[in-house]
Design a protein around this motif. Structure first.
Motif, PDB file in Angstrom:
ATOM      1  N   PHE B  44       0.393  -0.898  12.714  1.00  0.00           N
ATOM      2  CA  PHE B  44      -0.595   0.104  12.329  1.00  0.00           C
ATOM      3  C   PHE B  44      -1.537   0.341  13.503  1.00  0.00           C
ATOM      4  O   PHE B  44      -1.803  -0.570  14.287  1.00  0.00           O
ATOM      5  CB  PHE B  44      -1.391  -0.359  11.089  1.00  0.00           C
ATOM      6  CG  PHE B  44      -2.034   0.780  10.342  1.00  0.00           C
ATOM      7  CD1 PHE B  44      -1.260   1.633   9.556  1.00  0.00           C
ATOM      8  CD2 PHE B  44      -3.397   1.025  10.436  1.00  0.00           C
ATOM      9  CE1 PHE B  44      -1.833   2.702   8.879  1.00  0.00           C
ATOM     10  CE2 PHE B  44      -3.979   2.094   9.763  1.00  0.00           C
ATOM     11  CZ  PHE B  44      -3.200   2.935   8.976  1.00  0.00           C
ATOM     12  N   ASP B  69       4.553   7.486  13.877  1.00  0.00           N
ATOM     13  CA  ASP B  69       4.826   7.446  12.443  1.00  0.00           C
ATOM     14  C   ASP B  69       3.518   7.770  11.710  1.00  0.00           C
ATOM     15  O   ASP B  69       2.594   6.957  11.723  1.00  0.00           O
ATOM     16  CB  ASP B  69       5.331   6.048  12.047  1.00  0.00           C
ATOM     17  CG  ASP B  69       5.659   5.943  10.561  1.00  0.00           C
ATOM     18  OD1 ASP B  69       5.252   6.838   9.794  1.00  0.00           O
ATOM     19  OD2 ASP B  69       6.321   4.952  10.179  1.00  0.00           O
ATOM     20  N   PRO B  70       3.436   8.957  11.096  1.00  0.00           N
ATOM     21  CA  PRO B  70       2.164   9.355  10.467  1.00  0.00           C
ATOM     22  C   PRO B  70       1.688   8.373   9.396  1.00  0.00           C
ATOM     23  O   PRO B  70       0.488   8.309   9.113  1.00  0.00           O
ATOM     24  CB  PRO B  70       2.495  10.720   9.845  1.00  0.00           C
ATOM     25  CG  PRO B  70       3.692  11.214  10.570  1.00  0.00           C
ATOM     26  CD  PRO B  70       4.470   9.997  10.990  1.00  0.00           C
ATOM     27  N   GLN B  71       2.600   7.606   8.838  1.00  0.00           N
ATOM     28  CA  GLN B  71       2.213   6.609   7.824  1.00  0.00           C
ATOM     29  C   GLN B  71       1.527   5.401   8.449  1.00  0.00           C
ATOM     30  O   GLN B  71       0.958   4.571   7.752  1.00  0.00           O
ATOM     31  CB  GLN B  71       3.454   6.118   7.047  1.00  0.00           C
ATOM     32  CG  GLN B  71       4.243   7.216   6.357  1.00  0.00           C
ATOM     33  CD  GLN B  71       3.399   7.962   5.339  1.00  0.00           C
ATOM     34  OE1 GLN B  71       2.729   7.355   4.511  1.00  0.00           O
ATOM     35  NE2 GLN B  71       3.397   9.294   5.421  1.00  0.00           N
ATOM     36  N   LYS B  72       1.635   5.271   9.760  1.00  0.00           N
ATOM     37  CA  LYS B  72       1.123   4.070  10.429  1.00  0.00           C
ATOM     38  C   LYS B  72      -0.052   4.363  11.365  1.00  0.00           C
ATOM     39  O   LYS B  72      -0.373   3.553  12.234  1.00  0.00           O
ATOM     40  CB  LYS B  72       2.260   3.382  11.196  1.00  0.00           C
ATOM     41  CG  LYS B  72       3.347   2.845  10.262  1.00  0.00           C
ATOM     42  CD  LYS B  72       4.424   2.103  11.025  1.00  0.00           C
ATOM     43  CE  LYS B  72       5.440   1.516  10.039  1.00  0.00           C
ATOM     44  NZ  LYS B  72       6.518   0.832  10.753  1.00  0.00           N
ATOM     45  N   ALA B  74      -4.113   5.936  11.218  1.00  0.00           N
ATOM     46  CA  ALA B  74      -5.227   6.483  10.428  1.00  0.00           C
ATOM     47  C   ALA B  74      -6.462   6.596  11.302  1.00  0.00           C
ATOM     48  O   ALA B  74      -6.696   5.775  12.191  1.00  0.00           O
ATOM     49  CB  ALA B  74      -5.512   5.599   9.222  1.00  0.00           C
ATOM     50  N   LYS B 105      -3.326  10.021   8.557  1.00  0.00           N
ATOM     51  CA  LYS B 105      -4.349  10.032   7.510  1.00  0.00           C
ATOM     52  C   LYS B 105      -5.748  10.032   8.133  1.00  0.00           C
ATOM     53  O   LYS B 105      -6.029   9.245   9.043  1.00  0.00           O
ATOM     54  CB  LYS B 105      -4.164   8.794   6.644  1.00  0.00           C
ATOM     55  CG  LYS B 105      -5.219   8.600   5.573  1.00  0.00           C
ATOM     56  CD  LYS B 105      -4.948   9.416   4.338  1.00  0.00           C
ATOM     57  CE  LYS B 105      -6.022   9.184   3.282  1.00  0.00           C
ATOM     58  NZ  LYS B 105      -5.988  10.219   2.228  1.00  0.00           N
ATOM     59  N   HIS B 121      -6.599  -0.195   1.558  1.00  0.00           N
ATOM     60  CA  HIS B 121      -5.521   0.737   1.243  1.00  0.00           C
ATOM     61  C   HIS B 121      -4.148   0.153   1.562  1.00  0.00           C
ATOM     62  O   HIS B 121      -3.148   0.878   1.522  1.00  0.00           O
ATOM     63  CB  HIS B 121      -5.744   2.058   1.971  1.00  0.00           C
ATOM     64  CG  HIS B 121      -6.874   2.854   1.400  1.00  0.00           C
ATOM     65  ND1 HIS B 121      -6.714   3.819   0.438  1.00  0.00           N
ATOM     66  CD2 HIS B 121      -8.213   2.775   1.605  1.00  0.00           C
ATOM     67  CE1 HIS B 121      -7.894   4.327   0.096  1.00  0.00           C
ATOM     68  NE2 HIS B 121      -8.822   3.708   0.798  1.00  0.00           N
ATOM     69  N   HIS B 123      -2.838  -0.865   4.319  1.00  0.00           N
ATOM     70  CA  HIS B 123      -2.181  -0.444   5.557  1.00  0.00           C
ATOM     71  C   HIS B 123      -1.723  -1.623   6.398  1.00  0.00           C
ATOM     72  O   HIS B 123      -0.891  -1.465   7.287  1.00  0.00           O
ATOM     73  CB  HIS B 123      -3.123   0.437   6.385  1.00  0.00           C
ATOM     74  CG  HIS B 123      -3.392   1.779   5.767  1.00  0.00           C
ATOM     75  ND1 HIS B 123      -2.390   2.605   5.327  1.00  0.00           N
ATOM     76  CD2 HIS B 123      -4.548   2.432   5.504  1.00  0.00           C
ATOM     77  CE1 HIS B 123      -2.915   3.722   4.829  1.00  0.00           C
ATOM     78  NE2 HIS B 123      -4.224   3.638   4.924  1.00  0.00           N
ATOM     79  N   GLY B 253      -1.119  -0.938  -1.734  1.00  0.00           N
ATOM     80  CA  GLY B 253      -0.011  -0.516  -0.891  1.00  0.00           C
ATOM     81  C   GLY B 253       1.319  -1.054  -1.379  1.00  0.00           C
ATOM     82  O   GLY B 253       1.417  -1.673  -2.438  1.00  0.00           O
ATOM     83  N   ARG B 255       3.776  -2.520   0.925  1.00  0.00           N
ATOM     84  CA  ARG B 255       4.493  -3.396   1.846  1.00  0.00           C
ATOM     85  C   ARG B 255       4.404  -4.848   1.403  1.00  0.00           C
ATOM     86  O   ARG B 255       3.453  -5.252   0.745  1.00  0.00           O
ATOM     87  CB  ARG B 255       3.956  -3.194   3.259  1.00  0.00           C
ATOM     88  CG  ARG B 255       4.153  -1.745   3.722  1.00  0.00           C
ATOM     89  CD  ARG B 255       3.675  -1.497   5.119  1.00  0.00           C
ATOM     90  NE  ARG B 255       4.137  -2.548   6.005  1.00  0.00           N
ATOM     91  CZ  ARG B 255       3.349  -3.169   6.869  1.00  0.00           C
ATOM     92  NH1 ARG B 255       2.072  -2.846   6.957  1.00  0.00           N
ATOM     93  NH2 ARG B 255       3.824  -4.112   7.630  1.00  0.00           N
TER      94      ARG B 255
END
Lengths: 167, 432
Positions: B44, B69-72, B74, B105, B121, B123, B253, B255
């Protein structure tokens, strides 16, 4: 004599990033030229005016750059015409940020330098020549990874050249 | 000791690994040992509003239009939130536009301090390696995450590639034995350590925190300790993940945590044992975090302002300590008391528990979840000559926006006892 040549401006130990550029300025703008007038302000309000015209070396004691991760710290020093920072030791994040933004950092025995001394810093030879005192201060070379990043012109240029890390 | 060959016919002894060495091994695909340079995958990458604009500029200069990676990735708007001036508003706009463009994000002004928002959240999870463009990114070490602060250009490189180069750090092992006295908290333990080893006592190293006192602490309280690892120069402040850690991540989350324990024969650069039973409330005096005294030496110092909040001590447990102490009491009439919950979730939980009601009735000014007055941008800049007592992690000259003010650091209990009495006060009498 090859290397960077300028006068030494000497300060003490544990110079933190709020001294280098206060949070009250750093969050206001991304214009480093405008922020540079506040470089080192709480420690020496005249730093920018003294160093800007002819350039200078910021010489300090141990643990230079402790505190925040703000990259504005090396950037305002660069924009104040600081040629390099010489210190007995550096805080970790500042050290990386300096290399990434192209501000040379030299770990050496700064007890051998007085405020106002004329210095020549030879990064390749790994030596600070104190012209005023007629002495030489050796320093260890950068770690190879950092030397490579500097040789490529900093981390941004390294990425442009290689499309990612190539260390 | 394991026996391992590094080439045929030669046996060498290889010791066990620290938490840092294990996480870097797993993320770099190498047998990472202290001193090695590795290029590692990061799980992240985070930036805040003081650092993200420069990271976005660095990405532009690299010619990189997307994040790995947009998910990783913020970005969190917390340092000057909501914006106090137009210059900051422009920087916030750069962040929001970047989020729309890349899918990363953006946690906007209502969400809170990055170091509370990111773990809340989900992450990060135990066993992760993450970097953030903020020096207090070391906070998640309490959650068994190797997390460390980097500058904007390093952050940009990580956002672009999902990788960063690291020097695998040596590790200092700190063990807290004994048990905490009533009225003494995790903040006092880390201030005590700063006083012992100094602001560069662990430079270039990671710290592992161990011992029965750490085991007893809540996750909130552990995060206070890891948060301040950077104040002694450390790259990370790591703890093991236990049942409390894993319970904390339930429902956050998707994971799966992969906790990492150090090996029993891990090699530490140094080891230090602290008898926590002998540690009383500690206060860091102006203008250095290692300028630490037992509270007895500063008791009676008049204060004009108290601050409860920040990534160090703005969590639910901290607000609860304050509310219980202020129940039926009032903030001293000559003192401003500023409270900043660490996040929206903290704020909601504190409201549900009745803490906010109690604090406001007692005279506190509750401000937007975020960094609040800690970084000197707004929300409570002190006046010339004033003394402030704060739960924050830094008391550098000028830190709160006025270089003619004097900042003392203490636990939430010390801050609250002091704002009740108008002078620095030993909180233990409220815990009798």
């Amino acid at each position: 004599m090859t290397g960077l040549k300028a006068k030494a401006f000497k300060y003490g130990d544990d110079i933190n990033t709020d001294y280098i550029i206060s949070g009250k300025y750093k969050f206001k703008s991304a214009d480093m030229e405008a922020m540079a007038v506040h470089a080192m302000e709480d420690l020496d309000p005249d730093y920018h005016d003294k160093v800007k015209p002819n350039g200078g070396f910021l010489v300090a004691g141990k643990n230079f750059g402790m505190g925040s991760s703000r990259e504005q710290a090396p950037l305002v020093l660069i924009h104040s015409n600081t040629k390099a920072v010489l210190a007995k030791s550096f805080a970790r994040i500042f050290y990386r940020n300096a290399i990434n933004t192209g501000l040379p950092v030299v770990e050496c025995d700064t007890d051998l330098i007085d405020d106002g001394d004329e210095l020549v810093v030879d990064l390749e030879a790994g030596v600070v020549r104190n012209v005023t005192q007629g002495s030489e201060i050796p320093f260890p070379p950068l770690p190879p990874v950092m030397a490579q990043l500097l040789a490529d012109g900093g981390l941004v240029e390294h990425f442009k050249k290689h499309g990612g890390f190539n260390l | 000791m394991l026996q391992q060959t590094d080439r045929p016919g030669r046996l060498i002894a290889i010791s066990g690994k620290t938490i840092a060495e294990k996480i870097f091994s797993a993320h770099s695909g190498t047998d990472a040992r202290a001193g090695d340079i590795v290029v590692a995958d990061v799980d992240f990458v985070m930036g805040q509003d003081g650092t993200s604009p420069l990271a976005i500029r660095a990405l532009d200069n690299m010619g990189v239009a997307e994040v790995f990676d947009p998910q990783k990735v913020a970005l969190v708007i917390d340092h000057s939130s909501p914006s106090p001036i137009e210059g900051v508003s422009a920087l916030h706009t750069i962040m929001r536009d970047f989020g729309k463009r890349t899918g990363a994000k953006v946690y906007d002004i209502a969400e809170g301090v990055c170091h509370q928002v990111v773990p809340e959240h989900g992450h990060v999870v135990p066993g992760d390696l993450m970097v953030g463009c903020d020096s207090h990114t070391c906070t998640y070490g309490a959650l068994n995450v190797f997390s460390t602060g980097v500058g904007s250009t390093d952050g940009a490189a990580a956002m672009a590639s999902g990788k960063l180069w690291f020097k695998v750090p040596d590790t200092m092992k700190v063990t807290y034995e004994g048990s905490l006295q009533p009225g003494v908290f995790s903040k006092d333990l880390i201030l005590y350590l700063a006083g012992q080893i100094g602001v560069d006592g662990a430079t270039y190293e990671a710290i592992e925190f161990h011992g029965p006192v750490i085991d007893e602490l809540s996750v909130d309280a552990r995060m206070t300790i890891s948060n301040m690892a950077i104040e002694v120069g450390a790259k990370a402040g790591l703890m093991k993940a236990d049942d409390k850690t894993l319970a904390w991540f339930e429902g956050r989350g998707t994971r799966t945590p992969a906790p990492v324990d150090p090996d029993a024969d891990a090699v530490y650069a140094s080891e230090r044992v602290i008898d926590a039973s002998a540690v009383g409330p500690q206060v860091a005096k102006p203008h250095a975090v290692d300028n630490v005294s037992p509270i007895e030496e500063v008791e009676g110092t008049p204060i004009a302002q108290g601050v409860l909040g920040t990534c160090t001590n703005g969590r639910l447990e901290d607000l609860g300590i304050a509310a219980r102490m202020l129940e039926g009491r009032r903030v001293h009439p000559d003192v401003r008391f500023i409270v900043a919950p660490a996040s929206k979730q903290t704020y909601l939980d504190a409201m549900a528990a009745g803490y906010i009601q109690t604090l406001v009735e007692a005279g506190a000014a509750v401000v937007t979840p975020g960094c609040g007055p800690c970084v000197g941008t707004h929300n409570g800049v002190p006046s010339d000559g004033e003394n402030v007592i704060s739960t924050a992690n830094r008391n550098f000259k000028g830190r709160m926006g006025n270089s003619n003010a004097f900042i003392y650091l203490g636990s939430p209990a010390t801050v609250v006892a002091s704002v009740i009495e108008g002078r620095i006060t030993d909180p233990r009498k409220y815990f009798g």
